[in-house]
Design an enzyme around this catalytic site. Structure first.
Site, PDB file in Angstrom:
ATOM      1  N   SER A  99      44.032  41.268  32.566  1.00  0.00           N
ATOM      2  CA  SER A  99      45.176  40.938  31.710  1.00  0.00           C
ATOM      3  C   SER A  99      44.805  40.956  30.230  1.00  0.00           C
ATOM      4  CB  SER A  99      45.711  39.546  32.050  1.00  0.00           C
ATOM      5  OG  SER A  99      45.979  39.434  33.426  1.00  0.00           O
TER       6      SER A  99
HETATM    7  N1  SAH Z   1      43.066  37.692  36.789  1.00  0.00           N
HETATM    8  C1  SAH Z   1      42.375  38.961  36.815  1.00  0.00           C
HETATM    9  C2  SAH Z   1      43.295  40.146  36.692  1.00  0.00           C
HETATM   10  C3  SAH Z   1      44.329  40.179  37.768  1.00  0.00           C
HETATM   11  S1  SAH Z   1      45.033  41.764  38.110  1.00  0.00           S
HETATM   12  C4  SAH Z   1      41.267  39.006  35.785  1.00  0.00           C
HETATM   13  O1  SAH Z   1      41.118  38.058  35.008  1.00  0.00           O
HETATM   14  O2  SAH Z   1      40.531  39.979  35.777  1.00  0.00           O
HETATM   15  C5  SAH Z   1      45.872  41.337  39.584  1.00  0.00           C
HETATM   16  C6  SAH Z   1      45.002  41.309  40.803  1.00  0.00           C
HETATM   17  O3  SAH Z   1      45.777  40.751  41.852  1.00  0.00           O
HETATM   18  C7  SAH Z   1      44.570  42.693  41.281  1.00  0.00           C
HETATM   19  O4  SAH Z   1      43.168  42.742  41.340  1.00  0.00           O
HETATM   20  C8  SAH Z   1      45.196  42.799  42.686  1.00  0.00           C
HETATM   21  O5  SAH Z   1      44.364  43.471  43.632  1.00  0.00           O
HETATM   22  C9  SAH Z   1      45.352  41.350  43.058  1.00  0.00           C
HETATM   23  N2  SAH Z   1      46.358  41.023  44.075  1.00  0.00           N
HETATM   24  C10 SAH Z   1      47.590  41.564  44.258  1.00  0.00           C
HETATM   25  N3  SAH Z   1      48.198  40.959  45.284  1.00  0.00           N
HETATM   26  C11 SAH Z   1      47.353  40.013  45.748  1.00  0.00           C
HETATM   27  C12 SAH Z   1      47.424  39.037  46.801  1.00  0.00           C
HETATM   28  N4  SAH Z   1      48.484  38.910  47.587  1.00  0.00           N
HETATM   29  N5  SAH Z   1      46.358  38.219  46.966  1.00  0.00           N
HETATM   30  C13 SAH Z   1      45.254  38.339  46.205  1.00  0.00           C
HETATM   31  N6  SAH Z   1      45.132  39.233  45.214  1.00  0.00           N
HETATM   32  C14 SAH Z   1      46.172  40.048  44.976  1.00  0.00           C
END
Ligand code: SAH
Length: 218
Positions: free
Chosen positions: A65
């Site tokens: 993000s």
């Molecule tokens: N917070 C992270 C960035 C998040 S991007 C950071 O600081 O780097 C969003 C992430 O959510 C992605 O890696 C995606 O694979 C994950 N995601 C999507 N749906 C999900 C779910 N149901 N459970 C766990 N992870 C999920």
């Protein structure tokens, strides 16, 4: 850390121009984001862009993000040292590291096995000991460590999953982007007994939360 020096001025500019000037006032959040080396959480091709005002690709079609959004979510969570925190969407592990720096005990769930493994190794290498990366569907929360003072969902949800409300501790805060696949609003929801109050924060754009209480896998 000598390898950190070239990044310090970028990090300071990020704090002042992207965060403080846009209304991030919690000094602890500003300090945490000054200390956590974001360049360690991005692929080598993007290291020089690590402190820019935008999300960046982390592989597997996912993104880390934008710094401002991490700051807004962290500030809205009102996280305190010793809090139990759950993050859904570990991605690169950056948001989890910021929460851990602030003294939270963090469980972070990631559905993508490769990203989860990479985040686990990175956080260990960087010395974040109070973070556990779990591979699975975070839209269901993570019951074994519930209840949580803080829950952050860092992927876009079509609605607020009931299970996450159930896993909030008394006075706990859930910060979650809710909307359609292209535009969402960030909400902070606070629990008082079985009542939940809701406040809308910024408009935002996250990658989708895919899972039982998110969007279907297509
Ligand atoms: N917070 C992270 C960035 C998040 S991007 C950071 O600081 O780097 C969003 C992430 O959510 C992605 O890696 C995606 O694979 C994950 N995601 C999507 N749906 C999900 C779910 N149901 N459970 C766990 N992870 C999920």
């Amino acid at each position: 850390m000598s390898e950190d020096v070239p990044f310090e001025s970028g990090r300071r500019l990020m704090i002042e121009l992207q965060l403080r000037r846009r209304g991030i006032q919690d000094e602890r959040v500003l300090e945490a984001m000054f200390r956590v080396p974001r360049h360690e959480f991005v692929p080598s091709a993007y290291v020089n862009a690590a402190y820019e005002d935008r999300p960046l690709p982390i592989g597997e079609s996912e993104t880390i993000s934008q710094p401002y959004i991490v700051a807004v979510m962290t500030q809205a969570s009102r996280v305190e040292a010793g809090d139990r925190a759950l993050e859904n969407g570990a991605g690169a592990g950056y948001q989890a590291a910021v929460l851990a720096y602030l003294g939270a005990k963090v469980n972070t769930v990631e559905r993508n096995t490769k990203l989860a493994q990479a985040a686990r190794e990175r956080l260990k290498r960087l010395g974040y000991e109070n973070v556990e990366v779990i591979t699975g569907d975070g839209s269901e929360g993570y019951a074994p460590a519930a209840p949580y003072q803080v829950i952050l969902v860092t992927a876009a949800a079509p609605r607020v999953p009931e299970t996450l409300l159930d896993q909030l501790a008394e006075a706990g805060r859930l910060v979650i982007p809710v909307g359609d696949l292209h535009h969402q609003t960030l909400f902070v929801i606070t629990r008082r007994g079985n009542e939940f109050s809701q406040e809308a924060l910024d408009p935002c754009q996250f990658v989708p939360l895919i899972g039982k209480h998110g969007w279907p896998e297509s």
